[in-house]
Design a protein around this motif. Structure first.
Motif, short mmCIF file in Angstrom:
data_model
loop_
_atom_site.label_atom_id
_atom_site.label_comp_id
_atom_site.label_asym_id
_atom_site.label_seq_id
_atom_site.Cartn_x
_atom_site.Cartn_y
_atom_site.Cartn_z
N GLY A 75 -10.52 0.59 0.28
CA GLY A 75 -10.39 1.94 0.84
C GLY A 75 -9.60 2.01 2.12
O GLY A 75 -9.83 2.88 2.97
N ILE A 76 -8.60 1.10 2.27
CA ILE A 76 -7.75 1.11 3.46
C ILE A 76 -6.29 1.15 3.03
O ILE A 76 -5.95 0.80 1.90
N PRO A 77 -5.37 1.53 3.94
CA PRO A 77 -3.96 1.62 3.57
C PRO A 77 -3.29 0.25 3.45
O PRO A 77 -3.66 -0.71 4.13
N PHE A 78 -2.27 0.22 2.61
CA PHE A 78 -1.37 -0.93 2.50
C PHE A 78 0.04 -0.43 2.76
O PHE A 78 0.49 0.54 2.15
N CYS A 79 0.74 -1.11 3.67
CA CYS A 79 2.11 -0.73 4.00
C CYS A 79 3.07 -1.77 3.45
O CYS A 79 2.99 -2.96 3.80
N LEU A 80 3.98 -1.34 2.59
CA LEU A 80 4.93 -2.24 1.93
C LEU A 80 6.18 -2.42 2.79
O LEU A 80 6.75 -1.44 3.29
N SER A 81 6.62 -3.65 2.93
CA SER A 81 7.84 -3.95 3.70
C SER A 81 9.09 -3.59 2.91
O SER A 81 9.14 -3.71 1.69
N THR A 82 10.13 -3.18 3.64
CA THR A 82 11.45 -3.03 3.04
C THR A 82 11.85 -4.32 2.33
O THR A 82 12.40 -4.30 1.22
N ASN A 83 11.55 -5.46 2.95
CA ASN A 83 11.97 -6.77 2.43
C ASN A 83 10.88 -7.41 1.58
O ASN A 83 10.64 -8.62 1.67
N SER A 84 10.25 -6.63 0.73
CA SER A 84 9.24 -7.17 -0.18
C SER A 84 9.91 -7.87 -1.36
O SER A 84 11.06 -7.59 -1.71
N VAL A 85 9.16 -8.78 -1.98
CA VAL A 85 9.63 -9.42 -3.20
C VAL A 85 9.49 -8.45 -4.38
O VAL A 85 10.42 -8.22 -5.13
N ALA A 86 8.30 -7.88 -4.53
CA ALA A 86 8.09 -6.86 -5.56
C ALA A 86 8.71 -5.54 -5.10
O ALA A 86 8.70 -5.21 -3.92
N SER A 87 9.24 -4.79 -6.03
CA SER A 87 9.80 -3.49 -5.68
C SER A 87 8.69 -2.49 -5.39
O SER A 87 7.53 -2.69 -5.77
N MET A 88 9.05 -1.41 -4.73
CA MET A 88 8.05 -0.37 -4.42
C MET A 88 7.45 0.22 -5.69
O MET A 88 6.27 0.57 -5.73
#
Length: 388
Positions: free
Chosen positions: A104-117
């Motif tokens: 129940g908390i947020p997750f912030c995805l990096s621009t430079n992630s391996v998996a796509s958004m």
């Protein structure tokens, strides 16, 4: 799960991660800029703060629910944007997003992630997803990323301001860290003695930047610094920040603030929150720790927007200390990455549980039943109190 359950602290998960990862990759996560003075200060400045408990308070019921960027979160905690998480565990970003959604908390995805958004959004339905954006030289590409994030259901845009260029990281230079990984006798030996990691790495298809597939020319072996130099706009200024923020039709948070003056400029743009951060000590060494910078920034903001602390948060009691100094929540990077590298989604869940348990016990023993009600009086003042 037995191994993860034996982890009593985030530091224990770090040790487990160290045993799982090749040394070069472990040091990519563990290291900071230059001589790592700021990296150490992020932790030490929080550690030297002293809590002041009150007794004979009714703490039979405790409440740690907070509002983050306009939505309730079960804990005052955000899993922050960290590049290449999918290298540490197969589908690492998806695993972390799932653990965050379950908690129940947020997750912030990096621009430079391996998996796509798109992969992360599909893999973690129902989660509170934030997308972190760097300022890119290619404005059309940046606009396309915003549109994709919006269409994929990302609720919050996190603009990171402290990456005009990448900081000089001594450990990465010594290790000759490149993307993709350059095969040398050293890296071959490191992977050979970490067969479980190597099997997962091969299964996941190696290193890629999922958000840029089909958008960037193929490169040879490239340092992260060279990747950032090719991609990011060192000329971005406050006008750029305002222009990009205006393109997003949801909540915006601004990350990378260390000075009251910049806090004032950021607040003028009307964000839902600003994040006090030195990029985990990975950009410019010899700048203030996040904890040291926090009180003056809170004073400058004056309640006009939420303030989030990012840097050195390894304990649930650190969340209490941050709240006592005026932060509404904390963002963590390495704190959940160690869990991810130790055990994937279950490891991230264990990290979140450690924060939750330490926070809950800390609130009870401090006589503070409501996280939002914690104030400056929860800390001793004077030399043992706030960082100078």
């Amino acid at each position: 799960m037995g191994k993860l359950n034996r982890a009593a602290s985030i530091d224990d998960l770090r040790l487990q991660a160290r045993r799982h990862l090749p040394r070069t990759i472990f040091e990519f996560i563990d290291g900071g800029a230059g001589g790592e003075r700021t990296l150490r200060a992020n932790r030490s400045d929080l550690e030297r703060l002293t809590l002041k408990p009150r007794v004979a308070v009714n703490v039979a019921e405790r409440r740690a629910v907070v509002e983050l960027a306009g939505q309730a979160a079960a804990l005052p905690l955000v899993l922050g944007p960290t590049g290449l998480a999918g290298v540490y565990w197969p589908q690492g970003e998806v695993a972390a997003a799932r653990a965050a959604a379950a908690a129940g908390i947020p997750f912030c995805l990096s621009t430079n992630s391996v998996a796509s958004m798109e992969e992360v959004a599909e893999g973690a339905p129902g989660g509170d997803l934030w997308f972190q954006l760097y300022f890119l030289k290619d404005e059309a590409l940046m606009d396309a990323l915003l549109e994709r994030a919006r269409n994929s259901g990302y609720r919050v845009l996190c603009l990171t301001l402290d990456l005009a260029v990448q900081g000089r990281r001594d450990r990465d230079i010594r290790n000759a860290f490149t993307i993709p990984f350059r095969p040398t006798l050293k890296t071959v030996f490191e992977t050979a003695i970490r067969p479980a990691w190597f099997a997962g790495f091969l299964q996941s298809g190696g290193v890629r930047f999922g958000n840029f597939e089909g958008s960037l020319p193929k490169q040879g072996f490239m340092s992260i610094a060279a990747h950032i130099a090719a991609l990011c706009d060192a000329g971005a200024d406050w006008d750029t920040v305002a222009r990009v923020a205006a393109k997003w039709d949801g909540p915006v948070v601004i990350k990378g603030i260390l000075s009251p003056e910049d806090a004032e400029r950021a607040v003028a743009l009307g964000p839902e929150a600003i994040i006090v951060s030195n990029h985990g000590g990975r950009q410019l060494d010899h700048v203030p720790s996040a904890a040291a910078a926090l009180p003056d920034i809170v004073a400058a903001v004056g309640g006009r927007t939420q303030v989030i602390l990012d840097g050195g948060v390894y304990r649930g009691t650190d969340l209490i200390k941050a709240r006592a100094m005026g932060a509404g929540a904390c963002m963590v990077g390495r704190g959940f990455l160690w869990g991810l590298a130790a055990g994937g989604q279950a490891g991230v869940a264990r990290a979140i549980d450690i924060y939750r348990e330490e926070l809950d016990i800390g609130m009870a023993l401090l006589g503070q039943p409501d996280f939002d009600g914690i104030g400056r009086d929860a800390l001793l003042t004077g030399p043992e109190g706030y960082p100078s």
